[in-house]
Design a protein around this motif. Sequence first.
Motif, short mmCIF file in Angstrom:
data_model
loop_
_atom_site.label_atom_id
_atom_site.label_comp_id
_atom_site.label_asym_id
_atom_site.label_seq_id
_atom_site.Cartn_x
_atom_site.Cartn_y
_atom_site.Cartn_z
N CYS A 100 0.83 -1.21 0.00
CA CYS A 100 0.00 0.00 0.00
C CYS A 100 0.86 1.26 0.00
O CYS A 100 0.48 2.28 -0.56
N ALA A 101 2.03 1.18 0.65
CA ALA A 101 2.89 2.36 0.64
C ALA A 101 3.35 2.65 -0.79
O ALA A 101 3.41 3.82 -1.20
N VAL A 102 3.62 1.61 -1.56
CA VAL A 102 4.05 1.85 -2.95
C VAL A 102 2.90 2.44 -3.76
O VAL A 102 3.05 3.45 -4.45
N ILE A 103 1.70 1.83 -3.64
CA ILE A 103 0.56 2.38 -4.40
C ILE A 103 0.27 3.81 -3.94
O ILE A 103 0.01 4.70 -4.74
N GLY A 104 0.32 4.01 -2.61
CA GLY A 104 0.07 5.34 -2.05
C GLY A 104 1.06 6.35 -2.60
O GLY A 104 0.70 7.49 -2.91
N ALA A 105 2.33 5.94 -2.74
CA ALA A 105 3.34 6.86 -3.25
C ALA A 105 2.97 7.30 -4.68
O ALA A 105 3.07 8.48 -5.01
N PHE A 106 2.48 6.38 -5.49
CA PHE A 106 2.06 6.76 -6.85
C PHE A 106 0.88 7.71 -6.81
O PHE A 106 0.80 8.66 -7.58
N CYS A 107 -0.05 7.43 -5.90
CA CYS A 107 -1.20 8.32 -5.73
C CYS A 107 -0.75 9.72 -5.41
O CYS A 107 -1.24 10.70 -5.97
N SER A 108 0.17 9.79 -4.46
CA SER A 108 0.65 11.09 -4.02
C SER A 108 1.36 11.80 -5.17
O SER A 108 1.12 12.98 -5.44
N LEU A 109 2.20 11.06 -5.89
CA LEU A 109 2.92 11.66 -7.01
C LEU A 109 1.97 12.14 -8.10
O LEU A 109 2.24 13.11 -8.80
N SER A 110 0.83 11.45 -8.23
CA SER A 110 -0.10 11.80 -9.31
C SER A 110 -0.69 13.19 -9.11
O SER A 110 -1.30 13.75 -10.01
N LEU A 111 -0.54 13.75 -7.90
CA LEU A 111 -1.06 15.10 -7.67
C LEU A 111 -0.04 16.17 -8.01
O LEU A 111 -0.33 17.34 -8.02
N GLY A 112 1.20 15.73 -8.23
CA GLY A 112 2.26 16.71 -8.47
C GLY A 112 2.64 16.77 -9.93
O GLY A 112 1.79 16.64 -10.82
N ASP A 113 3.91 16.95 -10.18
CA ASP A 113 4.36 17.12 -11.56
C ASP A 113 4.36 15.82 -12.36
O ASP A 113 4.33 15.83 -13.58
N HIS A 147 2.59 13.40 -13.95
CA HIS A 147 1.18 13.24 -14.29
C HIS A 147 0.82 11.79 -14.54
O HIS A 147 1.14 11.24 -15.58
N ILE A 148 0.21 11.17 -13.52
CA ILE A 148 -0.26 9.81 -13.73
C ILE A 148 -1.77 9.91 -13.84
O ILE A 148 -2.47 10.13 -12.85
N GLU A 149 -2.27 9.83 -15.05
CA GLU A 149 -3.71 10.00 -15.21
C GLU A 149 -4.33 8.78 -15.88
O GLU A 149 -3.73 8.17 -16.74
N LEU A 150 -5.51 8.44 -15.44
CA LEU A 150 -6.28 7.38 -16.07
C LEU A 150 -7.69 7.91 -16.21
O LEU A 150 -8.21 8.51 -15.27
N PHE A 151 -8.32 7.68 -17.34
CA PHE A 151 -9.68 8.17 -17.58
C PHE A 151 -9.83 9.65 -17.23
O PHE A 151 -10.83 10.07 -16.66
N GLY A 152 -8.82 10.42 -17.51
CA GLY A 152 -8.92 11.86 -17.29
C GLY A 152 -8.87 12.30 -15.84
O GLY A 152 -9.13 13.45 -15.53
N LYS A 153 -8.54 11.39 -14.94
CA LYS A 153 -8.45 11.79 -13.53
C LYS A 153 -7.07 11.44 -13.02
O LYS A 153 -6.48 10.46 -13.49
N SER A 154 -6.58 12.18 -12.03
CA SER A 154 -5.32 11.77 -11.41
C SER A 154 -5.60 10.45 -10.68
O SER A 154 -6.74 10.14 -10.33
N LEU A 155 -4.54 9.71 -10.46
CA LEU A 155 -4.71 8.42 -9.81
C LEU A 155 -5.45 8.57 -8.48
O LEU A 155 -6.32 7.79 -8.12
#
Length: 452
Positions: free
Chosen positions: A355-368, A370-378
């Motif tokens: 979960c820490a790894v997935i959470g880290a991607f979530c957190s990064l998706s709000l910053g520079d 850009h991890i987007e799926l279906f037009g939304k940040s992760l």
Amino acid sequence: MKQTKRANFGSRLGIILATAGSAVGLGNVWRFPYMTGQNGGAVFILIYIGCVLLLGIPCMLNEFIIGRRAQTNMVRAYSKLSGGGPWRLIGLLGVLTGFLITSYYAVVSGWCLQYVYASLAGKLKGDPQYIQQFFTDFSQNPWKPIVWMLIFFLITHFIIVRGVEKGIERASKLMMPTLFVLLLIIVVASCMLPGAGKGISFLFSPDWSKLNGEVFLGAMGQAFYSLSVGMGCLCTYASYFSRDTHLVHSASQIAVIDCVVAILAGLMIFPAAFSVGVSPDSGASLVFITLPNVFQQAFGSMPIVGYVVGLLFYALLSLAALTSLMSLHEVSTAFFHEELHISRRAGAWIVTSCCAVIGAFCSLSLGDVHIELFGKSLFDLFDFVTGQLFLPIGGFLTCIFLGWFVPKHIIHEEFTNNGRLRGRLFGIYLFAVRFVCPVGILLIFLNQLGVI
Ligand code: TRP
């Protein structure tokens, strides 16, 4: 049924506080106020309470019944009650949903902890632009939110590995009363502000013109989310209940505590916001951008009160988040522990690290990044998919499963503690589970999809 030596909660109070701890969380203090603000205030609250009574409580009872009957993790519980077969997929959907919620929940929990530190260090002072910038800089920073998230995960982890009674129950008995006291202090401070009345009437006098399909979907999703229903969290906790636990009383008490805390959270935020003329419909950033300003301005003549209220508020938010994250974590920990035949500690490590790894991607998706799926940040995607889709779907399937497939005598035995209780509400409950809940959930969905 074979009885193995399985962990249990030690007392009735422990059961209520731990389960209420799961229910009371960011959903009450962060999500409920901004959903209320965006969906027209009192109207949303009324629909929400309707959803809690008609859909939430029966769905809570479903999970209690399955969990206590099966006395095992949620995937095995579904297959045990169905004698194998595809129903265990609901259990797996639950574990998956749990993983996703745990991950992004921990990100927001990390923000709360960071805000406790920032309030303590007096960093949340300045004009509105500054606070806005503070939040943007922080949440978009690549590593800072991840560090706070990790700290939060580790705290949760060490409580979980101590076990059900010594870890979860003890922590909840300490944290829930503290949370309640903090809440009351801030509500009193907020309602005493000049101009607070406008905020109070926003909460309690409905404007029916605001009513639309989205309000319904939002309120239903929020009811599931806030009561921790739809992914087996309550099912897992109920597997630690005793045979004497009165399931109907417990579900109602927990639902009442949860609603009271949500409304008190509204009474903490809206009077203060209205007293300084801030409109509370800013969405998810309400608690992190709008509120620090509100506290500062509202208590402008007494900066020390503003400082203390701000600090207590974020401490409260962190405590609420912690007891809920514990319950989310426990679902997967119990699953790995029992299904892979490994120790609790090892199971907990798997959950914490994945979960820490997935959470880290979530957190990064709000910053520079850009991890987007279906037009939304992760991050937004996880919140939407879990909160508004997976939880109601999980709740719906569980109703069908329990209402139509599990033999009625099993449900009755659990409902009445093997005939020791009268179970006067059994008929109503069964009717709700068979008809009201599935139809209600379906209608709200179809309406949202534009079909009706
Ligand atoms: N109910 C918690 C809250 O209000 C969050 C939560 C904990 C949750 N366990 C859950 C949400 C299970 C959905 C399903 O913050």
